[in-house]
Design an enzyme around this catalytic site. Structure first.
Site, mmCIF file in Angstrom:
data_model
loop_
_atom_site.group_PDB
_atom_site.id
_atom_site.type_symbol
_atom_site.label_atom_id
_atom_site.label_comp_id
_atom_site.label_asym_id
_atom_site.label_seq_id
_atom_site.Cartn_x
_atom_site.Cartn_y
_atom_site.Cartn_z
ATOM 1 N N ASP A 467 0.865 -1.169 0.000
ATOM 2 C CA ASP A 467 0.000 0.000 0.000
ATOM 3 C C ASP A 467 0.908 1.227 0.000
ATOM 4 O O ASP A 467 2.108 1.122 0.269
ATOM 5 C CB ASP A 467 -0.888 -0.039 1.249
ATOM 6 C CG ASP A 467 -1.943 1.046 1.228
ATOM 7 O OD1 ASP A 467 -2.344 1.448 0.117
ATOM 8 O OD2 ASP A 467 -2.355 1.493 2.309
ATOM 9 N N ASP A 667 -1.836 -1.787 6.024
ATOM 10 C CA ASP A 667 -2.083 -1.415 7.417
ATOM 11 C C ASP A 667 -3.515 -0.972 7.674
ATOM 12 O O ASP A 667 -3.845 -0.590 8.791
ATOM 13 C CB ASP A 667 -1.128 -0.296 7.841
ATOM 14 C CG ASP A 667 -1.337 0.996 7.049
ATOM 15 O OD1 ASP A 667 -2.079 0.954 6.048
ATOM 16 O OD2 ASP A 667 -0.763 2.026 7.433
ATOM 17 N N ASP A 671 -7.225 -3.134 3.449
ATOM 18 C CA ASP A 671 -6.203 -4.084 2.998
ATOM 19 C C ASP A 671 -6.486 -5.512 3.453
ATOM 20 O O ASP A 671 -5.845 -6.447 2.978
ATOM 21 C CB ASP A 671 -4.822 -3.671 3.523
ATOM 22 C CG ASP A 671 -4.381 -2.318 2.996
ATOM 23 O OD1 ASP A 671 -4.648 -2.044 1.819
ATOM 24 O OD2 ASP A 671 -3.785 -1.542 3.761
#
Length: 779
Positions: A467, A667, A671
């Site tokens: 990410d 995080d 996700d």
């Protein structure tokens, strides 16, 4: 009058109160211990309870002692070191192999295990009695003919006297395990030891007291056949030596966890409302308690700073010894070290809810998990013991039928040697010992392994999806510009509306907007009908008007984006800003640009990931221009922009379909689906709980260097496991034929059962020591 008559006696009218420590009813007499606290008198059933209350009156007066006792009374979970699927409440024996169960969670108790103490005692008895046994049997070879001095018949009876306590007392735990393995048909190392030692001792016993049962050809001049008391006793002594060394080494695998536990202080300085301060036991600290942390002290529990300012060493989380500033409102983690100033903190998580406790729990769980590579060892072990027993029996009859005289003696030596040298203990320990040590080493470096499967798969990963926010960037964005597209709204009005909507959100972009409004000392309005549109943005009513922040698709306004809006959006995005639209139901009214600085070590971490053979793909909800700017600046191979949670999962599936082994690092809540579907999920410990739960590996420092450490740990661990399995397989493959006498035609010598026992113990010890090398793995 006697002494008893002087003791005050309770009567039916004596008042009764409850002991605040143990909860027992206390009948109050003149001698009852009592104490005053907070304008109330408390009474105690014993001096022990009185002393406990005296150390922490606030805790016991608040009525929390019963809850604490209930928690402490629960039996801990125990498991087998070789069969981690066996889990029982409290200590006991493994139903598969008979080994003593060990606590699943390591404590900082320095006391050795009961089994280690017991086996050490049995080892010393075995060793002390085996020394004279060896002197009697081996003395002639070194010029000390003890047998001649005391006479052959006497020597045999002395051997019997010396060996019997070793076999019939010291060896009892091992024989119990062996007999249990036979009755349950879970054949293992104890099966072989029981058969080997039992055969040698029983043969010698019959030869001693019933020599007439043996043919004259194998009897000596005294009328007795050769005996092997020294073999049975020395074998047990060597096995106990190996077990003691192994258990001591195995306890060292918990050193990393004990080091983590030692980070938390044993007491915490509680601050009461009246200003009174005292040191209370850490286990008595409750949520909401105010505590003082002085310079040089460790933070006792996870807390929030309510007064003071200082710098804290958070290396237990970040892996870097860089002190970070903490001020009022900041959170602090239990176990981190206060460097200079004094802090007053309010406990938010205590006991098992602290980050330190969760780390210990996760590491302990990982240490007991099984890696897929263990399946190969399990399959071999399932057939190994029956095969060894068959080889032992076959060897016995071959030597008995065609061996040189005295053939029976040779047959016994060979059969016992095969059984002893082939104990598969090293095979069973090869994988668990490496996993236990690697999990502890990872915890020291901020890499928490959830299970052994994740560790093994991480060594094979060739593609990493990351990410952007919080992983490549700092995750602490700030508002850089505000563009108004409507004459009815000023930049401050747009910021006021956006902050009023976002003030309840924990998203980093939302925090940036609220922080910008706070900097301008804006008084925010209350929002109503707040709704999160996954991957698109949020909407809510502010002062009766419905607004949306994020993608204009929320209000179906995509066609209302003008060329000027697109140009400004592209310009900001190309410079690395995240640009989000602010809309009402009529149209797009503004654009807010937010910049999230790239982490200093991100470029170097990407470079290191490339060096270890991992391709990096960035998946982000940002637009393509912003994603491209970030990807180019850090050297990322590919990127996918404007990715919704389902898009990230789809990306994982597409990479799987192309044959890639995929790790996903993230995080956030968005996700979690991708983390769960990847071969290995890597959660940033600074992120959402659902991300941590969905991942196989948690990185406490929350950046890409943790991924590099995880990769190095995985590769080092699998290499260590393969080394262990190679040692175990090669040892058994070579040891069994040698013990069976394959070298006798060339050397004229057989492998002694005592040497076989020594070799067997050393093989297990070598596997354990090789595993412990992982404690020093450079990450």
């Amino acid at each position: 009058m006697d002494e008893a008559s002087n003791t005050p006696q309770p009567n039916a009218t004596s008042p009764t109160e409850q002991d605040p420590v143990c909860g027992m009813p206390v009948t109050i007499t003149d001698d009852t211990r009592s104490a005053d606290f907070a304008r109330k008198t408390y009474h105690f059933c014993s001096d022990k309870c009185f002393n406990k209350f005296d150390t922490d009156p606030y805790f016991y007066a608040s009525g929390n002692s019963k809850k604490q006792q209930d928690t402490q009374a629960q039996d801990a979970d125990y498991t087998c070191p070789m069969h981690p699927e066996i889990i029982k409440k409290g200590p006991g024996e493994c139903p598969i192999c008979g080994m003593a169960l060990e606590p699943m969670t390591v404590t900082n108790d320095d006391e050795p295990s009961h089994e280690l103490v017991d086996f050490t005692r049995r080892f010393w008895l075995s060793a002390i009695l085996s020394i004279p046994l060896l002197a009697i049997t081996m003395g002639p070879f070194i010029g000390l003919p003890f047998r001649e001095w005391i006479g052959e018949p006497t020597a045999i009876y002395v051997e019997f006297v010396l060996a019997t306590p070793v076999v019939l007392w010291a060896g009892i735990p091992l024989f119990k395990r062996g007999l249990k393995s036979i009755t349950t048909w879970n054949l293992n190392m104890w099966t072989l030891i029981t058969l080997g030692v039992g055969a040698a001792y029983l043969y010698s016993l019959v030869a001693t007291f019933l020599p007439g049962l043996f043919p004259p050809s194998i009897r000596t001049a005294t009328g007795h056949p050769p005996v092997y008391y020294e073999a049975s006793a020395v074998i047990l002594a060597l096995i106990f030596m190996g077990q003691v060394l192994e258990m001591r080494a195995r306890e060292r695998t918990g050193d990393a966890i004990r080091a983590l536990l030692d980070l938390a202080p044993k007491t915490a300085r509680r601050v009461l409302e009246d200003g009174t301060e005292y040191d209370a036991p850490l286990e008595n600290i409750m949520t909401g308690d105010r505590l003082r942390v002085r310079p040089g002290e460790a933070v006792p529990v996870d807390s929030r700073v309510v007064d003071g300012q200082s710098y804290l060493d958070e290396s237990m989380i970040t892996g870097e010894p860089v002190a970070l500033e903490k001020k009022v409102g900041d959170t602090v983690t239990g176990g981190t070290l206060n460097k200079n100033g004094t802090l007053i903190i309010e406990a938010t998580n205590v006991g098992a809810d602290t980050m330190l406790s969760k780390i210990v729990s996760m590491v302990s769980s990982a240490q007991r998990s099984r890696a897929p590579i263990q399946g190969m060892a399990d399959k071999v072990s399932a057939y190994f013991v029956p095969t060894v027993v068959s080889i032992s029996i076959l060897s016995f009859f071959i030597w008995l039928l065609i061996g040189p005289a005295p053939s029976l003696s040779y047959a016994v030596i060979v059969a016992v040697s095969v059984l002893i040298i082939a104990c598969p203990c090293a095979l069973g320990l090869a994988t668990p010992m490496s996993i236990m040590t690697a999990s502890g080493r990872g915890a020291q470096a901020g890499v928490l392994i959830k299970d052994a499967t994740a560790l093994e798969l991480m060594s094979k990963v060739d593609t990493l999806i990351v990410d952007k926010t919080g992983t490549i960037t700092e995750g602490k964005p700030t508002v850089t510009s505000i563009q108004s597209f409507s004459e009815g709204y000023t930049e401050d009005q747009l910021l006021h509306i956006a902050a009023s909507i976002e003030k309840g959100s924990e998203h980093p972009l939302a925090e940036a907007i609220v922080h910008a409004a706070s900097t301008k000392k804006m008084s925010l309005s209350n929002s109503e009908d707040f709704e999160a549109h996954t991957g698109k943005g949020v909407s809510a009513k502010v002062e009766g008007q419905l607004y949306a922040i994020g993608n204009p698709v929320i209000f179906n306004l995509t066609d209302k984006i003008s060329e000027d809006m697109k140009q400004k959006h592209q310009t900001l995005s190309a410079s690395g800003n995240t640009s989000i639209y602010l809309s009402n139901e009529q149209g797009i009214i503004g654009l807010i640009a937010i910049s999230d600085p790239i982490k200093e070590n991100a470029t170097e971490a990407i470079k290191q990931l490339h060096e270890v053979g991992i391709k990096v793909v960035m998946a982000t909800g940002d637009n393509a221009l912003t994603a491209k700017a970030v990807a180019n600046s850090v050297g990322i191979d590919e990127f996918k922009a404007e990715a919704l949670p389902e898009d990230k999962k789809t990306l994982v599936d597409q990479l799987h379909a192309s044959g890639a082994m995929v790790a996903m690092a993230g995080d956030g809540v968005n996700d979690a689906p991708a983390l769960a579907s990847a071969d290995v999920g890597l959660a940033m410990g600074t992120g959402a709980d659902v991300a941590v739960e969905s991942a196989g590996i948690t990185l406490l420092n929350g950046d890409l260097t943790g991924i590099v450490r995880a990769r190095k740990l995985a590769i080092g661990s699998l290499r260590n496991i393969r080394q262990n399995l190679f040692l175990a397989f090669v040892y058994n493959s070579a040891g069994v034929p040698i013990a069976a006498g394959i070298l006798y035609p060339f050397t004229g010598a057989l492998l002694s059962p005592m040497i076989a026992a020594l070799a067997m113990s050393l093989s297990s010890f070598c596997v354990v020591m090789n595993s412990l090398r992982l404690k020093h793995l450079k990450l």
